[in-house]
Scaffold this motif. Structure first.
Motif, PDB file in Angstrom:
ATOM      1  N   LEU A  60      -8.881   1.725 -22.991  1.00 13.59           N
ATOM      2  CA  LEU A  60      -7.744   1.478 -22.115  1.00 13.59           C
ATOM      3  C   LEU A  60      -6.959   2.753 -21.835  1.00 13.59           C
ATOM      4  CD1 LEU A  60      -6.365  -1.936 -23.451  1.00 13.59           C
ATOM      5  CD2 LEU A  60      -7.591  -1.504 -21.322  1.00 13.59           C
ATOM      6  N   ASN A  61      -6.747   3.577 -22.858  1.00 13.54           N
ATOM      7  CA  ASN A  61      -5.971   4.794 -22.658  1.00 13.54           C
ATOM      8  C   ASN A  61      -6.703   5.774 -21.751  1.00 13.54           C
ATOM      9  OD1 ASN A  61      -3.603   6.443 -23.354  1.00 13.54           O
ATOM     10  ND2 ASN A  61      -5.111   7.781 -24.310  1.00 13.54           N
ATOM     11  N   GLN A  62      -8.015   5.910 -21.935  1.00 14.53           N
ATOM     12  CA  GLN A  62      -8.794   6.783 -21.062  1.00 14.53           C
ATOM     13  C   GLN A  62      -8.766   6.296 -19.620  1.00 14.53           C
ATOM     14  OE1 GLN A  62     -12.405   6.665 -23.663  1.00 14.53           O
ATOM     15  NE2 GLN A  62     -12.563   8.818 -23.087  1.00 14.53           N
ATOM     16  N   GLN A  63      -8.857   4.989 -19.450  1.00 13.02           N
ATOM     17  CA  GLN A  63      -8.817   4.445 -18.093  1.00 13.02           C
ATOM     18  C   GLN A  63      -7.459   4.710 -17.436  1.00 13.02           C
ATOM     19  OE1 GLN A  63     -10.262   0.330 -17.894  1.00 13.02           O
ATOM     20  NE2 GLN A  63     -11.310   0.683 -19.824  1.00 13.02           N
ATOM     21  N   ARG A  64      -6.423   4.582 -18.230  1.00 14.69           N
ATOM     22  CA  ARG A  64      -5.077   4.827 -17.695  1.00 14.69           C
ATOM     23  C   ARG A  64      -4.938   6.277 -17.233  1.00 14.69           C
ATOM     24  NH1 ARG A  64      -0.200   2.030 -19.039  1.00 14.69           N
ATOM     25  NH2 ARG A  64       1.657   3.197 -18.408  1.00 14.69           N
ATOM     26  N   ILE A  65      -5.384   7.205 -18.054  1.00 16.82           N
ATOM     27  CA  ILE A  65      -5.320   8.617 -17.674  1.00 16.82           C
ATOM     28  C   ILE A  65      -6.158   8.881 -16.431  1.00 16.82           C
ATOM     29  CG2 ILE A  65      -5.923  10.960 -18.425  1.00 16.82           C
ATOM     30  CD1 ILE A  65      -5.288  10.091 -21.276  1.00 16.82           C
ATOM     31  N   SER A  66      -7.334   8.244 -16.373  1.00 18.42           N
ATOM     32  CA  SER A  66      -8.208   8.428 -15.219  1.00 18.42           C
ATOM     33  C   SER A  66      -7.533   7.966 -13.932  1.00 18.42           C
ATOM     34  CB  SER A  66      -9.517   7.661 -15.423  1.00 18.42           C
ATOM     35  OG  SER A  66     -10.240   8.166 -16.528  1.00 18.42           O
ATOM     36  N   ILE A  67      -6.834   6.835 -13.996  1.00 20.83           N
ATOM     37  CA  ILE A  67      -6.161   6.316 -12.804  1.00 20.83           C
ATOM     38  C   ILE A  67      -5.051   7.274 -12.360  1.00 20.83           C
ATOM     39  CG2 ILE A  67      -4.737   4.432 -11.925  1.00 20.83           C
ATOM     40  CD1 ILE A  67      -6.307   2.559 -13.778  1.00 20.83           C
ATOM     41  N   CYS A  68      -4.272   7.778 -13.324  1.00 18.55           N
ATOM     42  CA  CYS A  68      -3.202   8.719 -12.986  1.00 18.55           C
ATOM     43  C   CYS A  68      -3.776   9.977 -12.332  1.00 18.55           C
ATOM     44  CB  CYS A  68      -2.410   9.088 -14.236  1.00 18.55           C
ATOM     45  SG  CYS A  68      -1.531   7.710 -14.995  1.00 18.55           S
ATOM     46  N   ASP A  69      -4.862  10.489 -12.894  1.00 17.21           N
ATOM     47  CA  ASP A  69      -5.493  11.679 -12.313  1.00 17.21           C
ATOM     48  C   ASP A  69      -6.064  11.380 -10.937  1.00 17.21           C
ATOM     49  OD1 ASP A  69      -4.815  13.073 -14.539  1.00 17.21           O
ATOM     50  OD2 ASP A  69      -6.828  13.130 -15.410  1.00 17.21           O
ATOM     51  N   ARG A 104      -4.031  12.441  -3.586  1.00 19.29           N
ATOM     52  CA  ARG A 104      -2.928  13.124  -2.884  1.00 19.29           C
ATOM     53  C   ARG A 104      -3.368  14.507  -2.427  1.00 19.29           C
ATOM     54  NH1 ARG A 104      -0.388  15.951  -0.472  1.00 19.29           N
ATOM     55  NH2 ARG A 104       1.869  16.369  -0.447  1.00 19.29           N
ATOM     56  N   MET A 105      -4.059  15.242  -3.275  1.00 20.01           N
ATOM     57  CA  MET A 105      -4.478  16.594  -2.930  1.00 20.01           C
ATOM     58  C   MET A 105      -5.514  16.593  -1.813  1.00 20.01           C
ATOM     59  SD  MET A 105      -4.716  18.055  -6.846  1.00 20.01           S
ATOM     60  CE  MET A 105      -5.154  19.720  -6.375  1.00 20.01           C
ATOM     61  N   LEU A 106      -6.343  15.533  -1.767  1.00 17.72           N
ATOM     62  CA  LEU A 106      -7.370  15.426  -0.729  1.00 17.72           C
ATOM     63  C   LEU A 106      -6.866  14.688   0.505  1.00 17.72           C
ATOM     64  CD1 LEU A 106     -10.488  14.479  -2.912  1.00 17.72           C
ATOM     65  CD2 LEU A 106      -9.916  16.721  -1.979  1.00 17.72           C
ATOM     66  N   HIS A 148      -4.160  20.016 -16.892  1.00 20.08           N
ATOM     67  CA  HIS A 148      -2.742  19.717 -17.098  1.00 20.08           C
ATOM     68  C   HIS A 148      -1.859  20.812 -16.502  1.00 20.08           C
ATOM     69  CE1 HIS A 148      -3.167  16.128 -19.603  1.00 20.08           C
ATOM     70  NE2 HIS A 148      -4.230  16.718 -20.128  1.00 20.08           N
ATOM     71  N   SER A 149      -2.401  21.997 -16.302  1.00 25.12           N
ATOM     72  CA  SER A 149      -1.626  23.103 -15.738  1.00 25.12           C
ATOM     73  C   SER A 149      -1.672  23.041 -14.216  1.00 25.12           C
ATOM     74  CB  SER A 149      -2.182  24.443 -16.228  1.00 25.12           C
ATOM     75  OG  SER A 149      -3.561  24.544 -15.918  1.00 25.12           O
ATOM     76  N   VAL A 150      -1.009  22.036 -13.664  1.00 24.27           N
ATOM     77  CA  VAL A 150      -0.958  21.842 -12.216  1.00 24.27           C
ATOM     78  C   VAL A 150       0.471  22.097 -11.747  1.00 24.27           C
ATOM     79  CG1 VAL A 150      -2.870  20.211 -12.176  1.00 24.27           C
ATOM     80  CG2 VAL A 150      -0.542  19.372 -12.534  1.00 24.27           C
ATOM     81  N   ALA A 206       4.566  15.728 -11.298  1.00 23.04           N
ATOM     82  CA  ALA A 206       5.549  14.663 -11.108  1.00 23.04           C
ATOM     83  C   ALA A 206       4.894  13.407 -10.562  1.00 23.04           C
ATOM     84  CB  ALA A 206       6.655  15.147 -10.166  1.00 23.04           C
ATOM     85  N   LEU A 207       3.926  13.583  -9.657  1.00 27.36           N
ATOM     86  CA  LEU A 207       3.217  12.426  -9.115  1.00 27.36           C
ATOM     87  C   LEU A 207       2.398  11.736 -10.193  1.00 27.36           C
ATOM     88  CD1 LEU A 207       2.358  10.662  -6.747  1.00 27.36           C
ATOM     89  CD2 LEU A 207       0.595  12.361  -6.206  1.00 27.36           C
ATOM     90  N   ARG A 208       1.781  12.524 -11.051  1.00 21.00           N
ATOM     91  CA  ARG A 208       0.997  11.938 -12.134  1.00 21.00           C
ATOM     92  C   ARG A 208       1.914  11.169 -13.091  1.00 21.00           C
ATOM     93  NH1 ARG A 208      -3.467  15.536 -15.019  1.00 21.00           N
ATOM     94  NH2 ARG A 208      -1.740  16.989 -15.184  1.00 21.00           N
ATOM     95  N   CYS A 209       3.082  11.729 -13.385  1.00 23.87           N
ATOM     96  CA  CYS A 209       4.021  11.034 -14.261  1.00 23.87           C
ATOM     97  C   CYS A 209       4.518   9.742 -13.626  1.00 23.87           C
ATOM     98  CB  CYS A 209       5.201  11.954 -14.577  1.00 23.87           C
ATOM     99  SG  CYS A 209       4.806  13.314 -15.696  1.00 23.87           S
ATOM    100  N   LEU A 210       4.745   9.775 -12.315  1.00 23.46           N
ATOM    101  CA  LEU A 210       5.189   8.574 -11.616  1.00 23.46           C
ATOM    102  C   LEU A 210       4.153   7.463 -11.749  1.00 23.46           C
ATOM    103  CD1 LEU A 210       7.109   7.086  -9.658  1.00 23.46           C
ATOM    104  CD2 LEU A 210       5.806   8.112  -7.784  1.00 23.46           C
ATOM    105  N   ALA A 211       2.886   7.829 -11.586  1.00 25.24           N
ATOM    106  CA  ALA A 211       1.826   6.828 -11.721  1.00 25.24           C
ATOM    107  C   ALA A 211       1.746   6.293 -13.139  1.00 25.24           C
ATOM    108  CB  ALA A 211       0.483   7.433 -11.312  1.00 25.24           C
ATOM    109  N   ASN A 212       1.926   7.153 -14.126  1.00 19.55           N
ATOM    110  CA  ASN A 212       1.753   6.759 -15.524  1.00 19.55           C
ATOM    111  C   ASN A 212       2.920   5.918 -16.042  1.00 19.55           C
ATOM    112  OD1 ASN A 212       0.428   6.739 -18.045  1.00 19.55           O
ATOM    113  ND2 ASN A 212       1.667   8.440 -18.764  1.00 19.55           N
ATOM    114  N   TYR A 213       4.157   6.334 -15.744  1.00 18.00           N
ATOM    115  CA  TYR A 213       5.317   5.698 -16.367  1.00 18.00           C
ATOM    116  C   TYR A 213       6.023   4.675 -15.480  1.00 18.00           C
ATOM    117  CZ  TYR A 213       4.732   9.344 -19.843  1.00 18.00           C
ATOM    118  OH  TYR A 213       4.215  10.161 -20.811  1.00 18.00           O
ATOM    119  N   GLU A 214       5.744   4.667 -14.191  1.00 19.67           N
ATOM    120  CA  GLU A 214       6.430   3.741 -13.298  1.00 19.67           C
ATOM    121  C   GLU A 214       5.480   2.750 -12.633  1.00 19.67           C
ATOM    122  OE1 GLU A 214       9.640   3.523 -12.985  1.00 19.67           O
ATOM    123  OE2 GLU A 214      10.140   5.264 -14.206  1.00 19.67           O
TER     124      GLU A 214
END
Length: 364
Positions: free
Chosen positions: A146-155, A161-163, A195-197, A203-211
């Motif tokens: 579950l945690n890996q899937q969550r990180i994958s979705i955020c990424d 967004r970048m594409l 992680h060095s983005v 901020a977009l990744r954090c928005l997806a993860n925490y909100e």
């Protein structure tokens, strides 16, 4: 005539000698080949007897020499090449049982620095703007827990967004309806974004993860119940406990191509697991598998025993409440025994949740 007869007789004698030498060479060659064949058969027979557990008579002969050579190779292996943690554990177990931590890291007081406050990784003051036309679709397949899937979705949100692409809801399998000419498919997609983005991307990744992301209600309720029960059972540490994810499932062990202490039986089981899951990936031309080098380079998953010894080395004694979060542990009956010896107050989801609570998550 007598001279001619004598000459003919000599030629006949020489021819006979040549024939005799030729016959002798043929016989010697056959004997050599027979001897080599017999030696090869004897070697194969000896190895088969060794693998199948030959009798005492074989042990007294050449098999003992084979075992001695194998033992010598193990003894002369470079440091860190072989799994020996179980031997270290047996030697240190009496001392670890007698050790009592004077300052338990779980209950030690941690004072925050004055003026230091936790701050969210993004600002809540978001501005809305009109979306530009999409360049196409991005399809990802999230794998792992579950945690890996969550990180994958955020990424995946960030990559989309970048594409400037429309992100299709991540899934394990892609339906044929999404085979669009402008679709980019990434499978598997896990921990692939650095992680060095830039800060706006982070901020977009954090928005997806925490909100944006939320676990479904059944998962959230069971998780909260398990945390409450774990805290109540951790009375010796005032409700605090240590949670670890072992990552020692069969697929992890097989993919690592590492050897442990299971011998030939374990090696065969891991080879079968690799073939079931990856079908020839590890036998491609040019692929070299070196378990000893993998271990020296730190590429082998830690066994539950090694995780336990690491925690004991950090100062957590046998009064520590330990929650093990993981999938089905490979050969759990064997590898979990030592961890339970080190941490008797060990809990899992099976011991914390009721069968009825877990039944709703089982695949029919």
């Amino acid at each position: 005539m007598p001279a001619e007869a004598a000459s003919a007789s000599m030629r006949g004698t020489e021819a006979g000698a040549k024939n005799a030498r030729r016959v002798a060479r043929v016989l010697v060659g056959r004997r050599r080949r027979a001897a080599v064949l017999l030696l090869a058969l004897a070697y194969v027979a000896a190895m088969l007897m060794l693998l199948l557990g030959g009798g005492a008579g074989m042990r007294a002969g050449g098999v003992d020499r084979v075992v001695a050579v194998a033992t010598h190779r193990r003894a002369s292996a470079p440091p860190g090449s072989l799994y020996r943690s179980h031997l270290v554990f047996e030697r240190l177990l009496p001392d670890m049982r007698a050790f009592v931590s004077r300052t338990n890291p779980l209950v030690a007081s941690h004072t925050k620095k004055t003026g230091k406050r936790w701050a969210p990784c993004r600002s809540k003051n978001l501005t809305q703007s009109e979306l530009p036309p999409s360049n196409g679709f991005l399809i990802v397949e999230a794998n792992g827990g579950l945690n890996q899937q969550r990180i994958s979705i955020c990424d995946a949100v960030v990559v989309a967004r970048m594409l400037n692409a429309t992100l299709v809801t991540p899934a394990f399998h892609v339906n044929s309806v999404w085979r669009d000419a402008r679709a980019v498919r990434i499978a598997p997609f896990s921990n692939r974004l650095a992680h060095s983005v830039p800060s706006n991307i982070q901020a977009l990744r954090c928005l997806a993860n925490y909100e944006a992301l939320r676990f479904s209600e059944p998962i959230r309720i069971v998780a909260e119940n398990m945390v409450d029960r774990m805290m109540k059972r951790s009375t010796l540490a005032v409700g605090k406990y240590v949670s670890v994810h072992l990552r020692f499932e069969e697929d992890m062990v097989a993919f690592s191509c590492c050897k442990y202490d299971g011998g030939l039986k374990e090696n065969i089981a891991m080879e079968n697991a690799r073939e079931r899951s990856w079908r020839g990936k590890f036998h491609r031309p040019g692929r070299v598998i070196n378990p000893e080098a993998n271990r020296r380079n730190g590429r082998c998953p830690l066994t539950p025993l090694e995780v336990g010894m690491m925690l004991r080395g950090m100062g957590f004694d046998n009064t520590t409440s330990l929650y093990v979060a993981s999938g089905k542990i490979y050969n759990a009956e064997k590898y979990m025994t030592s961890l339970r010896q080190l941490f008797p107050l060990l809990q899992t989801k099976e011991t914390l949740a009721t069968p009825e609570e877990l039944a709703q998550f089982k695949v029919p």
